[in-house]
Scaffold this motif. Structure first.
Motif, PDB file in Angstrom:
ATOM      1  N   GLY A  72       0.730  -1.254   0.000  1.00 49.79           N
ATOM      2  CA  GLY A  72       0.000   0.000   0.000  1.00 49.79           C
ATOM      3  C   GLY A  72       0.761   1.306   0.000  1.00 49.79           C
ATOM      4  N   PRO A  73       2.003   1.363   0.488  1.00 44.50           N
ATOM      5  CA  PRO A  73       2.684   2.665   0.477  1.00 44.50           C
ATOM      6  C   PRO A  73       3.010   3.111  -0.940  1.00 44.50           C
ATOM      7  N   ASP A  74       3.100   4.430  -1.134  1.00 48.02           N
ATOM      8  CA  ASP A  74       3.441   4.956  -2.457  1.00 48.02           C
ATOM      9  C   ASP A  74       4.897   4.647  -2.813  1.00 48.02           C
ATOM     10  N   TYR A  75       5.758   4.723  -1.798  1.00 49.67           N
ATOM     11  CA  TYR A  75       7.193   4.493  -2.006  1.00 49.67           C
ATOM     12  C   TYR A  75       7.744   3.627  -0.882  1.00 49.67           C
ATOM     13  N   VAL A  76       8.806   2.910  -1.203  1.00 51.31           N
ATOM     14  CA  VAL A  76       9.477   2.064  -0.210  1.00 51.31           C
ATOM     15  C   VAL A  76      10.960   2.406  -0.199  1.00 51.31           C
ATOM     16  N   VAL A  77      11.482   2.666   0.978  1.00 53.02           N
ATOM     17  CA  VAL A  77      12.923   2.826   1.157  1.00 53.02           C
ATOM     18  C   VAL A  77      13.386   1.727   2.102  1.00 53.02           C
ATOM     19  N   ILE A  78      14.263   0.859   1.612  1.00 55.22           N
ATOM     20  CA  ILE A  78      14.832  -0.181   2.465  1.00 55.22           C
ATOM     21  C   ILE A  78      16.272   0.194   2.778  1.00 55.22           C
ATOM     22  N   LYS A  79      16.571   0.240   4.075  1.00 51.92           N
ATOM     23  CA  LYS A  79      17.901   0.654   4.529  1.00 51.92           C
ATOM     24  C   LYS A  79      18.817  -0.565   4.636  1.00 51.92           C
ATOM     25  N   GLY A  80      20.001  -0.434   4.048  1.00 49.70           N
ATOM     26  CA  GLY A  80      20.919  -1.571   3.995  1.00 49.70           C
ATOM     27  C   GLY A  80      22.032  -1.550   5.013  1.00 49.70           C
ATOM     28  N   GLY A  81      21.843  -0.811   6.103  1.00 48.16           N
ATOM     29  CA  GLY A  81      22.891  -0.734   7.116  1.00 48.16           C
ATOM     30  C   GLY A  81      23.254  -2.067   7.741  1.00 48.16           C
ATOM     31  N   HIS A  82      22.328  -3.041   7.686  1.00 49.48           N
ATOM     32  CA  HIS A  82      22.584  -4.351   8.280  1.00 49.48           C
ATOM     33  C   HIS A  82      23.279  -5.322   7.317  1.00 49.48           C
ATOM     34  N   LEU A  83      23.558  -4.873   6.086  1.00 46.39           N
ATOM     35  CA  LEU A  83      24.331  -5.734   5.192  1.00 46.39           C
ATOM     36  C   LEU A  83      25.693  -6.006   5.824  1.00 46.39           C
ATOM     37  N   LEU A 115      15.461   2.883  -2.970  1.00 43.30           N
ATOM     38  CA  LEU A 115      14.187   3.581  -3.099  1.00 43.30           C
ATOM     39  C   LEU A 115      13.430   2.962  -4.259  1.00 43.30           C
ATOM     40  N   TYR A 116      12.224   2.467  -3.984  1.00 41.71           N
ATOM     41  CA  TYR A 116      11.365   1.897  -5.030  1.00 41.71           C
ATOM     42  C   TYR A 116      10.131   2.777  -5.170  1.00 41.71           C
ATOM     43  N   ASP A 117       9.898   3.264  -6.373  1.00 38.66           N
ATOM     44  CA  ASP A 117       8.797   4.194  -6.614  1.00 38.66           C
ATOM     45  C   ASP A 117       7.601   3.546  -7.306  1.00 38.66           C
ATOM     46  N   GLY A 118       7.599   2.232  -7.334  1.00 35.92           N
ATOM     47  CA  GLY A 118       6.508   1.521  -7.992  1.00 35.92           C
ATOM     48  C   GLY A 118       6.850   1.085  -9.401  1.00 35.92           C
ATOM     49  N   GLN A 119       7.928   1.667  -9.952  1.00 32.40           N
ATOM     50  CA  GLN A 119       8.385   1.299 -11.287  1.00 32.40           C
ATOM     51  C   GLN A 119       9.883   1.000 -11.312  1.00 32.40           C
ATOM     52  N   ASP A 120      10.658   1.905 -10.737  1.00 34.84           N
ATOM     53  CA  ASP A 120      12.110   1.774 -10.781  1.00 34.84           C
ATOM     54  C   ASP A 120      12.694   1.690  -9.377  1.00 34.84           C
ATOM     55  N   ILE A 121      13.820   1.008  -9.285  1.00 29.04           N
ATOM     56  CA  ILE A 121      14.561   0.913  -8.032  1.00 29.04           C
ATOM     57  C   ILE A 121      15.816   1.769  -8.147  1.00 29.04           C
ATOM     58  N   HIS A 122      15.972   2.682  -7.199  1.00 34.77           N
ATOM     59  CA  HIS A 122      17.120   3.584  -7.194  1.00 34.77           C
ATOM     60  C   HIS A 122      18.034   3.210  -6.025  1.00 34.77           C
ATOM     61  N   GLU A 123      19.310   3.066  -6.306  1.00 35.47           N
ATOM     62  CA  GLU A 123      20.286   2.731  -5.264  1.00 35.47           C
ATOM     63  C   GLU A 123      20.969   3.996  -4.773  1.00 35.47           C
ATOM     64  N   LEU A 124      21.076   4.117  -3.456  1.00 29.65           N
ATOM     65  CA  LEU A 124      21.807   5.212  -2.836  1.00 29.65           C
ATOM     66  C   LEU A 124      22.897   4.579  -1.974  1.00 29.65           C
ATOM     67  N   ALA A 125      24.133   4.745  -2.396  1.00 31.20           N
ATOM     68  CA  ALA A 125      25.239   4.075  -1.725  1.00 31.20           C
ATOM     69  C   ALA A 125      26.244   5.083  -1.187  1.00 31.20           C
ATOM     70  N   THR A 126      26.729   4.827   0.023  1.00 28.77           N
ATOM     71  CA  THR A 126      27.825   5.600   0.599  1.00 28.77           C
ATOM     72  C   THR A 126      28.812   4.629   1.228  1.00 28.77           C
ATOM     73  N   GLU A 127      29.999   5.108   1.451  1.00 25.55           N
ATOM     74  CA  GLU A 127      31.001   4.272   2.102  1.00 25.55           C
ATOM     75  C   GLU A 127      30.549   3.934   3.515  1.00 25.55           C
ATOM     76  N   ARG A 128      30.724   2.683   3.901  1.00 20.62           N
ATOM     77  CA  ARG A 128      30.309   2.250   5.232  1.00 20.62           C
ATOM     78  C   ARG A 128      31.203   2.888   6.295  1.00 20.62           C
ATOM     79  N   ILE A 129      30.591   3.429   7.325  1.00 18.48           N
ATOM     80  CA  ILE A 129      31.327   4.098   8.394  1.00 18.48           C
ATOM     81  C   ILE A 129      31.468   3.147   9.574  1.00 18.48           C
ATOM     82  N   GLU A 130      32.691   2.911   9.978  1.00 17.96           N
ATOM     83  CA  GLU A 130      32.948   1.973  11.072  1.00 17.96           C
ATOM     84  C   GLU A 130      32.833   2.704  12.414  1.00 17.96           C
TER      85      GLU A 130
END
Length: 272
Positions: free
Chosen positions: A169-180, A189-204
């Protein structure tokens, strides 16, 4: 002076790193007027959650009515809702007041492992709140729980999960990958059609208390100001990355992120 208004409906963190306190700090840093509805009081510090004291439905409803009937909100962010009854009430009120931008952070477990959502409340979250959400921001364990999966451990599984969550039901979904377990910190970010990746260097760093609350609050603040979803999520990603990379070593356990870091760094660069 006109200013965007953001409302958090969440639990109070007496330690100041997460929950309503983190949300209000974020709202202020992102140039919006922050308001709050407290769903539960927690006795909490960097070492963990030492007590959870849910507020009555009457108290929660009175807070929501007081704010939305008078001041209104350009965006609402939900956090710790604790029970099915509270979730149902919040969903009904968001519908009643026709709130346009609803950011749902499906808070389930605190950093230290304390349970912040009753097991029987998960169904209410899925059936009542997700359908009225503009965007949901689960981390990997939360996404897995919502979908009835054992775990999500790869980017491909994250993509599949985003698509399945969108069907709820949500318009958009953001799944956080900090637990990878390895590699960069990737959010989707999924907008119902496309999946957009937002990546940054992992901070220890272990000092990540309140990251989920802060990230979702930043998205809400940007949406409140009229920003499109892609821009809102990108700004929130930059905001939380700065907050984590300059996290605070406060207390004897898991310290909080630094909500002022994004602004401080921008000032030094002459951006603000």
């Amino acid at each position: 002076m006109t200013i965007a208004k953001t409302l958090t409906i969440a639990g109070s963190d007496s330690g100041g790193g997460a929950g309503v306190q983190a949300d209000l700090k974020t709202f202020q840093e992102r140039d919006t007027f922050g308001m709050s509805v407290i769903t539960a009081l927690t006795a909490q510090n960097t070492l963990g959650v030492h007590g959870v004291f849910p507020q009555s439905l009457e108290a929660i409803e009175a807070q929501i009515d007081a704010v939305l009937s008078d001041i209104g909100a350009d965006a609402v962010k939900t956090g710790m809702l604790f029970s099915a009854e509270i979730i149902t009430l919040v969903a009904e009120k968001l519908t009643q007041y026709n709130v346009k931008n609803v950011v749902v952070d499906p808070v389930m477990i605190a950093k230290g492992g304390a349970k912040l959502l009753q097991t029987e409340a998960i169904e209410a979250l899925v059936t009542k709140l997700l359908p009225v959400a503009t965007v949901i921001t689960p981390n990997l364990p939360e996404a897995a729980t919502l979908l009835g999966l054992e775990e999500i451990v790869t980017i491909e599984q994250m993509k599949n999960a985003a698509i399945e969550l969108h069907k709820m039901g949500p318009d958009y979904v953001v799944i956080k990958g900090g637990h990878l377990h390895e590699g960069p910190a990737v959010d989707l970010l999924y907008d119902g059609q496309d999946i957009h990746e937002l990546a940054t260097e992992r901070i220890e760093t272990k000092h990540t208390h309140g990251t989920g609350c802060t990230f979702a609050a930043a998205i809400a603040a940007e949406l409140a100001k009229g920003k499109p979803i892609n821009e809102a999520v990108q700004t929130a990603k930059e905001f939380i990355t700065s907050a984590i990379s300059h996290s605070l070593e406060i207390g004897n356990g898991i310290g909080p992120t630094n909500h002022a870091a994004y602004r401080t760094l921008a000032n030094k660069k002459g951006v603000l």
